[in-house]
Structures are given as C-alpha cells and as structure tokens.
Design a protein around this motif. Structure first.
Motif, PDB file in Angstrom:
ATOM      1  N   THR A  54       0.860  -1.183   0.000  1.00  0.00           N
ATOM      2  CA  THR A  54       0.000   0.000   0.000  1.00  0.00           C
ATOM      3  C   THR A  54       0.899   1.235   0.000  1.00  0.00           C
ATOM      4  OG1 THR A  54      -1.711  -1.191   1.221  1.00  0.00           O
ATOM      5  CG2 THR A  54      -1.848   1.214   1.208  1.00  0.00           C
ATOM      6  N   ILE A  55       0.960   1.911  -1.127  1.00  0.00           N
ATOM      7  CA  ILE A  55       1.826   3.082  -1.299  1.00  0.00           C
ATOM      8  C   ILE A  55       0.947   4.256  -1.716  1.00  0.00           C
ATOM      9  CG2 ILE A  55       3.830   4.061  -2.484  1.00  0.00           C
ATOM     10  CD1 ILE A  55       4.601   1.615  -0.896  1.00  0.00           C
ATOM     11  N   ASP A  56       0.886   5.308  -0.898  1.00  0.00           N
ATOM     12  CA  ASP A  56       0.093   6.479  -1.267  1.00  0.00           C
ATOM     13  C   ASP A  56       1.010   7.600  -1.769  1.00  0.00           C
ATOM     14  OD1 ASP A  56       1.125   7.876   0.994  1.00  0.00           O
ATOM     15  OD2 ASP A  56      -0.514   7.144   2.256  1.00  0.00           O
ATOM     16  N   LEU A  78     -11.120  -7.596   5.949  1.00  0.00           N
ATOM     17  CA  LEU A  78     -11.072  -8.467   4.775  1.00  0.00           C
ATOM     18  C   LEU A  78     -11.076  -9.942   5.165  1.00  0.00           C
ATOM     19  CD1 LEU A  78      -8.399  -6.407   2.823  1.00  0.00           C
ATOM     20  CD2 LEU A  78     -10.828  -6.573   2.244  1.00  0.00           C
ATOM     21  N   VAL A  79     -10.349 -10.288   6.210  1.00  0.00           N
ATOM     22  CA  VAL A  79     -10.304 -11.678   6.671  1.00  0.00           C
ATOM     23  C   VAL A  79     -11.672 -12.116   7.183  1.00  0.00           C
ATOM     24  CG1 VAL A  79      -9.389 -13.158   8.502  1.00  0.00           C
ATOM     25  CG2 VAL A  79      -7.831 -11.796   7.104  1.00  0.00           C
ATOM     26  N   ALA A  80     -12.365 -11.222   7.885  1.00  0.00           N
ATOM     27  CA  ALA A  80     -13.717 -11.552   8.348  1.00  0.00           C
ATOM     28  C   ALA A  80     -14.622 -11.877   7.160  1.00  0.00           C
ATOM     29  CB  ALA A  80     -14.286 -10.393   9.157  1.00  0.00           C
ATOM     30  N   ARG A  81     -14.432 -11.161   6.050  1.00  0.00           N
ATOM     31  CA  ARG A  81     -15.219 -11.436   4.858  1.00  0.00           C
ATOM     32  C   ARG A  81     -14.878 -12.812   4.284  1.00  0.00           C
ATOM     33  NH1 ARG A  81     -19.239  -8.013   2.916  1.00  0.00           N
ATOM     34  NH2 ARG A  81     -19.510  -8.230   0.655  1.00  0.00           N
ATOM     35  N   SER A 141      -2.253 -10.227  13.186  1.00  0.00           N
ATOM     36  CA  SER A 141      -2.078  -9.119  12.232  1.00  0.00           C
ATOM     37  C   SER A 141      -2.374  -9.528  10.792  1.00  0.00           C
ATOM     38  CB  SER A 141      -0.652  -8.551  12.326  1.00  0.00           C
ATOM     39  OG  SER A 141       0.310  -9.544  12.009  1.00  0.00           O
ATOM     40  N   TRP A 142      -2.589 -10.805  10.537  1.00  0.00           N
ATOM     41  CA  TRP A 142      -3.040 -11.306   9.231  1.00  0.00           C
ATOM     42  C   TRP A 142      -2.172 -10.819   8.061  1.00  0.00           C
ATOM     43  CZ3 TRP A 142      -5.699 -15.481   8.847  1.00  0.00           C
ATOM     44  CH2 TRP A 142      -6.605 -15.837   9.855  1.00  0.00           C
ATOM     45  N   ASN A 143      -0.914 -11.254   8.068  1.00  0.00           N
ATOM     46  CA  ASN A 143      -0.079 -10.934   6.909  1.00  0.00           C
ATOM     47  C   ASN A 143      -0.555 -11.641   5.653  1.00  0.00           C
ATOM     48  OD1 ASN A 143       2.802 -11.848   5.350  1.00  0.00           O
ATOM     49  ND2 ASN A 143       2.385  -9.686   5.687  1.00  0.00           N
ATOM     50  N   PHE A 144      -1.044 -12.870   5.789  1.00  0.00           N
ATOM     51  CA  PHE A 144      -1.637 -13.546   4.637  1.00  0.00           C
ATOM     52  C   PHE A 144      -2.759 -14.469   5.084  1.00  0.00           C
ATOM     53  CE2 PHE A 144       2.258 -16.193   5.420  1.00  0.00           C
ATOM     54  CZ  PHE A 144       1.659 -17.407   5.713  1.00  0.00           C
ATOM     55  N   PHE A 145      -3.553 -14.889   4.100  1.00  0.00           N
ATOM     56  CA  PHE A 145      -4.702 -15.773   4.347  1.00  0.00           C
ATOM     57  C   PHE A 145      -4.516 -17.008   3.481  1.00  0.00           C
ATOM     58  CE2 PHE A 145      -9.021 -17.359   3.723  1.00  0.00           C
ATOM     59  CZ  PHE A 145      -9.544 -17.279   5.006  1.00  0.00           C
ATOM     60  N   ALA A 146      -4.304 -18.161   4.116  1.00  0.00           N
ATOM     61  CA  ALA A 146      -3.928 -19.363   3.369  1.00  0.00           C
ATOM     62  C   ALA A 146      -4.741 -20.578   3.820  1.00  0.00           C
ATOM     63  CB  ALA A 146      -2.436 -19.648   3.529  1.00  0.00           C
ATOM     64  N   PRO A 147      -5.880 -20.826   3.186  1.00  0.00           N
ATOM     65  CA  PRO A 147      -6.612 -22.073   3.464  1.00  0.00           C
ATOM     66  C   PRO A 147      -5.862 -23.280   2.914  1.00  0.00           C
ATOM     67  CG  PRO A 147      -7.620 -20.909   1.632  1.00  0.00           C
ATOM     68  CD  PRO A 147      -6.542 -20.006   2.161  1.00  0.00           C
ATOM     69  N   LEU A 148      -6.266 -24.458   3.347  1.00  0.00           N
ATOM     70  CA  LEU A 148      -5.717 -25.701   2.822  1.00  0.00           C
ATOM     71  C   LEU A 148      -6.730 -26.320   1.869  1.00  0.00           C
ATOM     72  CD1 LEU A 148      -4.189 -27.266   6.078  1.00  0.00           C
ATOM     73  CD2 LEU A 148      -3.159 -25.624   4.492  1.00  0.00           C
ATOM     74  N   LEU A 149      -6.247 -26.710   0.704  1.00  0.00           N
ATOM     75  CA  LEU A 149      -7.121 -27.283  -0.313  1.00  0.00           C
ATOM     76  C   LEU A 149      -7.468 -28.744   0.004  1.00  0.00           C
ATOM     77  CD1 LEU A 149      -5.307 -25.917  -3.487  1.00  0.00           C
ATOM     78  CD2 LEU A 149      -7.525 -25.150  -2.600  1.00  0.00           C
ATOM     79  N   LEU A 172      -4.258 -16.758  -0.683  1.00  0.00           N
ATOM     80  CA  LEU A 172      -5.209 -15.982  -1.473  1.00  0.00           C
ATOM     81  C   LEU A 172      -4.951 -14.479  -1.306  1.00  0.00           C
ATOM     82  CD1 LEU A 172      -8.482 -17.983  -0.721  1.00  0.00           C
ATOM     83  CD2 LEU A 172      -6.982 -18.164  -2.725  1.00  0.00           C
ATOM     84  N   PRO A 173      -5.451 -13.658  -2.206  1.00  0.00           N
ATOM     85  CA  PRO A 173      -5.200 -12.213  -2.126  1.00  0.00           C
ATOM     86  C   PRO A 173      -5.616 -11.606  -0.782  1.00  0.00           C
ATOM     87  CG  PRO A 173      -6.082 -12.753  -4.280  1.00  0.00           C
ATOM     88  CD  PRO A 173      -6.174 -14.008  -3.451  1.00  0.00           C
ATOM     89  N   LEU A 174      -4.716 -10.815  -0.210  1.00  0.00           N
ATOM     90  CA  LEU A 174      -4.999 -10.084   1.028  1.00  0.00           C
ATOM     91  C   LEU A 174      -4.042  -8.897   1.124  1.00  0.00           C
ATOM     92  CD1 LEU A 174      -6.609  -9.858   3.678  1.00  0.00           C
ATOM     93  CD2 LEU A 174      -4.830 -11.248   4.769  1.00  0.00           C
ATOM     94  N   TYR A 175      -4.598  -7.699   1.053  1.00  0.00           N
ATOM     95  CA  TYR A 175      -3.829  -6.460   1.212  1.00  0.00           C
ATOM     96  C   TYR A 175      -4.833  -5.328   1.433  1.00  0.00           C
ATOM     97  CZ  TYR A 175      -4.778  -6.916  -3.817  1.00  0.00           C
ATOM     98  OH  TYR A 175      -5.368  -7.161  -5.033  1.00  0.00           O
ATOM     99  N   PRO A 176      -4.421  -4.236   2.080  1.00  0.00           N
ATOM    100  CA  PRO A 176      -5.389  -3.216   2.506  1.00  0.00           C
ATOM    101  C   PRO A 176      -6.222  -2.581   1.401  1.00  0.00           C
ATOM    102  CG  PRO A 176      -3.358  -2.965   3.729  1.00  0.00           C
ATOM    103  CD  PRO A 176      -3.091  -3.996   2.670  1.00  0.00           C
ATOM    104  N   THR A 177      -5.709  -2.489   0.192  1.00  0.00           N
ATOM    105  CA  THR A 177      -6.483  -1.854  -0.876  1.00  0.00           C
ATOM    106  C   THR A 177      -7.437  -2.827  -1.570  1.00  0.00           C
ATOM    107  OG1 THR A 177      -4.616  -2.201  -2.396  1.00  0.00           O
ATOM    108  CG2 THR A 177      -4.782  -0.037  -1.305  1.00  0.00           C
ATOM    109  N   LEU A 178      -7.419  -4.086  -1.182  1.00  0.00           N
ATOM    110  CA  LEU A 178      -8.402  -5.045  -1.679  1.00  0.00           C
ATOM    111  C   LEU A 178      -9.793  -4.627  -1.185  1.00  0.00           C
ATOM    112  CD1 LEU A 178      -8.236  -7.871  -3.215  1.00  0.00           C
ATOM    113  CD2 LEU A 178      -8.486  -8.902  -0.946  1.00  0.00           C
ATOM    114  N   THR A 179     -10.802  -4.782  -2.007  1.00  0.00           N
ATOM    115  CA  THR A 179     -12.156  -4.423  -1.597  1.00  0.00           C
ATOM    116  C   THR A 179     -12.925  -5.660  -1.149  1.00  0.00           C
ATOM    117  OG1 THR A 179     -13.166  -4.735  -3.786  1.00  0.00           O
ATOM    118  CG2 THR A 179     -12.146  -2.579  -3.331  1.00  0.00           C
TER     119      THR A 179
END
Length: 379
Positions: free
Chosen positions: A15-17, A260-263, A285-293, A352-359
């Motif tokens: 996230t770079i402003d 985002l993780v709650a979603r 702090s949820w750096n990434f979200f990684a389910p197991l397939l 899976l995708p996870l970053y602050p600018t994700l909607t």
C-alpha cells in the motif's frame, strides 16, 4: 463482466500512497540516500512503537536473522531448532553461520512451532529456538520462554509476518529476546526491501550494528578499526523514509486486514470444503490468508487450481514448502514422513489475495471463483 475485463488481483500488494511517494522523493532530493538521518529516525520510531527496546534495521529480514544468530554467539557445532513449515530464510540464516538447523513439526491448527516437538529435539548442542509467528499469529510466549529458560537457550523470534501482532495486548517485539521483522513488499509494512531486529540489551544492538557494516568501529582520532568479521546489510535512507510513513499507518493497515479476513471467513465455503486458517483473536495481524485445499477430494493438482485462478485474474501463492524436504536440507538426512503436519500444509496450502487496498467485493470475487473452480475439480 468477464475476468479479462476485471483488474488482476495479486496475492499480495504493498500500500503506497502519494504522501509516501513524495516523502521518498524528498529523501532522494536531499542527496543523502544511504544510511543516515532517516535510518536513525526509523529505528527510533520502531523502538518507541515497541516500548523503547533497542532496534537496528537491515537491508532484509534474512540479513537480520543471520546477524541475530551471530550476535547470540552461535556458529559451527551448534544447533538451532526451527519449524519445518516456514520460509527458507530461517534455515539459511542458521546454516550460513556454520550452525545446523534442526527441524521439528508444527501444530496442525495454528501452524506454529510445536513446542513439545521442539523440546524432544533439544540436545547438548542446541543453542537457540527460532519460532515463526505464522501468518501473524504469535507463538504463545509463556511456554516458549519457559522452555528456553529451562534449557538455557536463546530465542530468536522470526516475526517476519508479525509486525503489529499482539499477545494478550502486548506487541510482539515489546518483550522477549531477539525479534526479527521483515519489510518486504508482501509484508504488512514495507520499506521496499528491509528488516529489523529488536534486542533485549543495547550491548547486543551495538554488536549487531557492527556486524551489519563491515565490523567497523570509529576511533576517537577519526580513524576506523575492524573488530569483527562483518558484512554489509545496512538499510538506505530512501527505504527508511518509506518505512516511517508506513509505520504511521500500520494500525490502519492491520484493521483493514481484519475486515477483509472476516469477509473471507463469512464467504469462503467451497464444496468440497477448504480448511480455513486458524482465526485467533484481535492480536492476529493477518499478513496472509492461506486455506488448505481438499486435494484428496479433487481431480486437479494445486498447480492446476492456481493456473485456473490465474486465468480468472486472481493470483495465489504457496506459504510455505516443507523446509526439510528441500534439496539443501534433505541432505541433512530428513525425508518425507518426518513431519506430517508440516508436509500436509506444504502440499495443500494456497495463499489468497490479502492487502489493505483489496475491496470486499474483490474478496467475494475470489471466494466465488475458487468455489467454482473446486466444484469443477471435484472427484
């Protein structure tokens, strides 16, 4: 709207402003771009954030980990216990000092170091424990440090994924032994490339400072001496200026990740079902979200699923491979079956995708797309 008309969603994105861009530009225009006043300011800010503990920053977290091992006096003939489910840098940092990484299995739920397995792996040559706070969820410090104290071991916390994480309200890094953070672009806070070490003593911080810059100390007459075999892993001011701006927004970044993780937890319900990551509490702090397939229920491999996601405009990653089965470390005598939990995670994990600018709508898109792909891939 077809996938080709939708924006591509990488699994991580900094996230770079424009304020950050301008601040970095100001640093470039100052013409002091290597380590200088911005590094000092960044170290001071990180120290204040973590309760006043000594901090030194580095060109990478990998360099920080290696310096931590050296600062602890660990070298040839020594052993450091590491989870088999973590990034390669942990083992490499130990091996490059001449010490031996000793792998153990992880907890199948939290994916953090299994402390019972760690205790069973302790030998007279063991000098340190190096736990990873997996995805940002902390290893419970009470039993970790009790184990270390019982056996006279150092603790080098790999908190690459965990800046801003808390345990019972206390920030990781504000207590304990040495703690290492990463500021790579896929981390919660970035300096482009970079890392930091937090210390329990200023004396060890000064040792690390020498190790990161050629082993140099300055003498009263203005000349320099080399007192230890150092490397060069100092952070430039350009990077540190970005880090200062990022640190000011860190709590905001983490709060957004929680939303985002709650979603994801609300919407990711595939058939066959994925195994969702450990949810933890507000200290994550949820750096990434990684389910197991559920690969045993699928006709497709993970690579085929990742390729299908890519075709739909969605990036994914693997966090992480089983360290003990890599070519370099299986040469130490490890083999498949040694650490079943770490191996199962390595086989089936999908970041899976996870970053602050994700909607939230983009999270929904990821969930719906993965649901569609797994339905197609089901046996």
């Amino acid at each position: 709207m077809s996938a080709r008309n939708l924006p591509y969603l990488p699994f991580a994105r900094p996230t770079i402003d424009e304020f950050m861009v301008e601040a970095v530009g100001d640093t470039l225009r100052s013409l002091w771009i290597t380590s200088g006043p911005q590094v000092l300011a960044f170290e001071k800010a990180l120290s204040e954030y973590h309760g006043g503990r000594p901090v030194r920053v580095f060109s990478s977290a990998t360099a920080a980990l290696e310096v931590a091992v050296l600062t602890a006096g660990i070298g040839p003939g020594d052993e450091v216990i590491i989870p088999a489910q973590t990034f390669f840098a942990c083992a490499n940092a130990v091996a490059r000092t001449g010490a031996t990484p000793v792998f153990v299995d992880v907890d199948p739920i939290t994916r953090n170091l299994d402390l019972n397995a760690a205790e069973a792996a302790i030998t007279p040559r063991t000098r340190a424990l190096m736990p990873t706070h997996f995805a940002g969820w902390p290893v419970a410090p009470e039993p970790l440090y009790a184990l270390a104290q019982e056996h006279g071991l150092r603790v080098i916390e790999d908190a690459a994924l965990a800046i801003g994480s808390r345990w019972k309200g206390k920030l990781i890094g504000s207590f304990g032994d040495m703690v290492s953070f990463s500021f790579h672009p896929n981390k919660t806070l970035t300096t482009i490339e970079g890392g930091a070490l937090i210390f329990a003593s200023e004396e060890e911080a000064r040792t690390a400072e020498r190790l990161r810059f050629h082993g140099i100390v300055r003498l009263p007459d203005g000349t320099r001496d080399v007192v230890v075999t150092g490397s060069k892993s100092n952070l430039p001011d350009v990077n540190a200026r970005l880090g200062l701006m990022q640190l000011a927004r860190l709590e905001e970044f983490i709060a957004r990740r929680h939303v985002l993780v709650a979603r994801y937890f609300e919407r990711l319900h595939t058939d066959p079902p994925c195994e969702l990551p450990f949810r933890g509490d507000e200290g994550h702090s949820w750096n990434f979200f990684a389910p197991l397939l559920p690969l045993e229920q699928l006709r497709w491999s993970r690579k085929e699923i990742m390729d299908a996601l890519h075709q739909e405009g969605i990036g994914s990653g693997i966090s992480y491979e089983a360290l003990h089965l890599t070519t370099r470390y299986s040469a130490l005598g490890y083999q498949a079956g040694d650490f079943p939990h770490a191996e199962r995670i390595a086989r089936t994990t999908l970041t899976l995708p996870l970053y602050p600018t994700l909607t939230l709508e983009e999270v929904d898109r990821v969930c719906a797309t993965l649901e569609k792909i797994l339905k197609q891939a089901a046996r």
